[in-house]
Design a protein around this motif. Sequence first.
Motif, PDB file in Angstrom:
ATOM      1  N   PHE A 280       0.868  -1.171   0.000  1.00 29.65           N
ATOM      2  CA  PHE A 280       0.000   0.000   0.000  1.00 29.65           C
ATOM      3  C   PHE A 280       0.912   1.230   0.000  1.00 29.65           C
ATOM      4  O   PHE A 280       1.630   1.454   0.963  1.00 29.65           O
ATOM      5  CB  PHE A 280      -0.912   0.057   1.238  1.00 29.65           C
TER       6      PHE A 280
ATOM      7  N   SER B 192       1.531   5.112   0.446  1.00 22.95           N
ATOM      8  CA  SER B 192       0.937   6.321   1.023  1.00 22.95           C
ATOM      9  C   SER B 192       1.792   7.489   0.544  1.00 22.95           C
ATOM     10  O   SER B 192       3.011   7.494   0.736  1.00 22.95           O
ATOM     11  CB  SER B 192       0.937   6.235   2.550  1.00 22.95           C
TER      12      SER B 192
ATOM     13  N   LYS C 226      -8.899   2.804   3.973  1.00 21.37           N
ATOM     14  CA  LYS C 226      -8.681   2.063   5.222  1.00 21.37           C
ATOM     15  C   LYS C 226      -8.665   0.563   4.978  1.00 21.37           C
ATOM     16  O   LYS C 226      -7.821  -0.157   5.511  1.00 21.37           O
ATOM     17  CB  LYS C 226      -9.750   2.414   6.259  1.00 21.37           C
TER      18      LYS C 226
ATOM     19  N   ILE D   1      -5.428  -0.399   3.288  1.00 20.76           N
ATOM     20  CA  ILE D   1      -4.311  -0.404   4.243  1.00 20.76           C
ATOM     21  C   ILE D   1      -4.362  -1.681   5.073  1.00 20.76           C
ATOM     22  O   ILE D   1      -3.346  -2.366   5.228  1.00 20.76           O
ATOM     23  CB  ILE D   1      -4.360   0.846   5.147  1.00 20.76           C
TER      24      ILE D   1
ATOM     25  N   SER E 160      -3.121  -4.920   3.307  1.00 18.52           N
ATOM     26  CA  SER E 160      -1.808  -4.862   2.645  1.00 18.52           C
ATOM     27  C   SER E 160      -0.734  -5.391   3.584  1.00 18.52           C
ATOM     28  O   SER E 160      -0.731  -5.089   4.779  1.00 18.52           O
ATOM     29  CB  SER E 160      -1.468  -3.427   2.237  1.00 18.52           C
TER      30      SER E 160
ATOM     31  N   ALA F  21       3.325  -1.434   3.964  1.00 16.42           N
ATOM     32  CA  ALA F  21       2.958  -0.048   3.660  1.00 16.42           C
ATOM     33  C   ALA F  21       4.240   0.704   3.318  1.00 16.42           C
ATOM     34  O   ALA F  21       5.204   0.685   4.084  1.00 16.42           O
ATOM     35  CB  ALA F  21       2.274   0.609   4.849  1.00 16.42           C
TER      36      ALA F  21
ATOM     37  N   GLU G 261      -4.048   8.362   6.917  1.00 19.87           N
ATOM     38  CA  GLU G 261      -3.538   7.082   6.405  1.00 19.87           C
ATOM     39  C   GLU G 261      -2.392   6.595   7.279  1.00 19.87           C
ATOM     40  O   GLU G 261      -2.312   5.410   7.625  1.00 19.87           O
ATOM     41  CB  GLU G 261      -3.006   7.232   4.977  1.00 19.87           C
TER      42      GLU G 261
ATOM     43  N   GLU H  60      -3.522   4.990  10.429  1.00 20.16           N
ATOM     44  CA  GLU H  60      -4.046   3.643  10.176  1.00 20.16           C
ATOM     45  C   GLU H  60      -2.896   2.657   9.916  1.00 20.16           C
ATOM     46  O   GLU H  60      -2.931   1.512  10.367  1.00 20.16           O
ATOM     47  CB  GLU H  60      -5.012   3.659   8.989  1.00 20.16           C
ATOM     48  N   ILE H  61      -1.875   3.104   9.215  1.00 18.63           N
ATOM     49  CA  ILE H  61      -0.712   2.258   8.935  1.00 18.63           C
ATOM     50  C   ILE H  61      -0.004   1.876  10.229  1.00 18.63           C
ATOM     51  O   ILE H  61       0.332   0.707  10.455  1.00 18.63           O
ATOM     52  CB  ILE H  61       0.247   2.974   7.948  1.00 18.63           C
TER      53      ILE H  61
END
Length: 159
Positions: free
Chosen positions: A18, A20, A62, A65, A68, A71, A88, A91-92
């Motif tokens: 993922f 970001s 979300k 994330i 995945s 990240a 993000e 959340e990661i």
Amino acid sequence: MASPSSFLPPRNWVYDVFPSFSGEDVRVTFLGHFLKELDRKLIIAFKDSEIERSHSLGPELKQAIRTSRIAVVIFSERYSSSSWCLDELLEIVKCKDESGQMIIPIFYGLDPSHVRKQTGKFGEAFAKTCQTKTEDETKLWRQSLIDVANVLGYHSQIW
């Protein structure tokens, strides 16, 4: 001795990676090349451009994330000017703590210390983004930036 991640339940990942990123800074210059290389190596990456136009972006991101395995956080000067990017990142970090998701930071055109300490243009953008947020939100973002910037990553000025 077993590592903490060996105690985590097995996961069915949808994506290998993922990314970001702040689109303004890296979508044309770096991200396209990065995603093309992942595709070439048959690494499945989440691509926000493939979200259906009628779908809400927040829940889709979300979910991507959470599903995945890795990240890749591409820090750039304007990354911290986006509350989307900072959310993000929260959340990661949560996924790293809860499910052992790996985080790989890339420092694109800035020094890792600017992210860690929120200084320079990165820090200015962060301060501006935080003006309309609560102290608690700002504190969570700041800690996430510090945590991820302390992970050994890649610095674009070195390679």
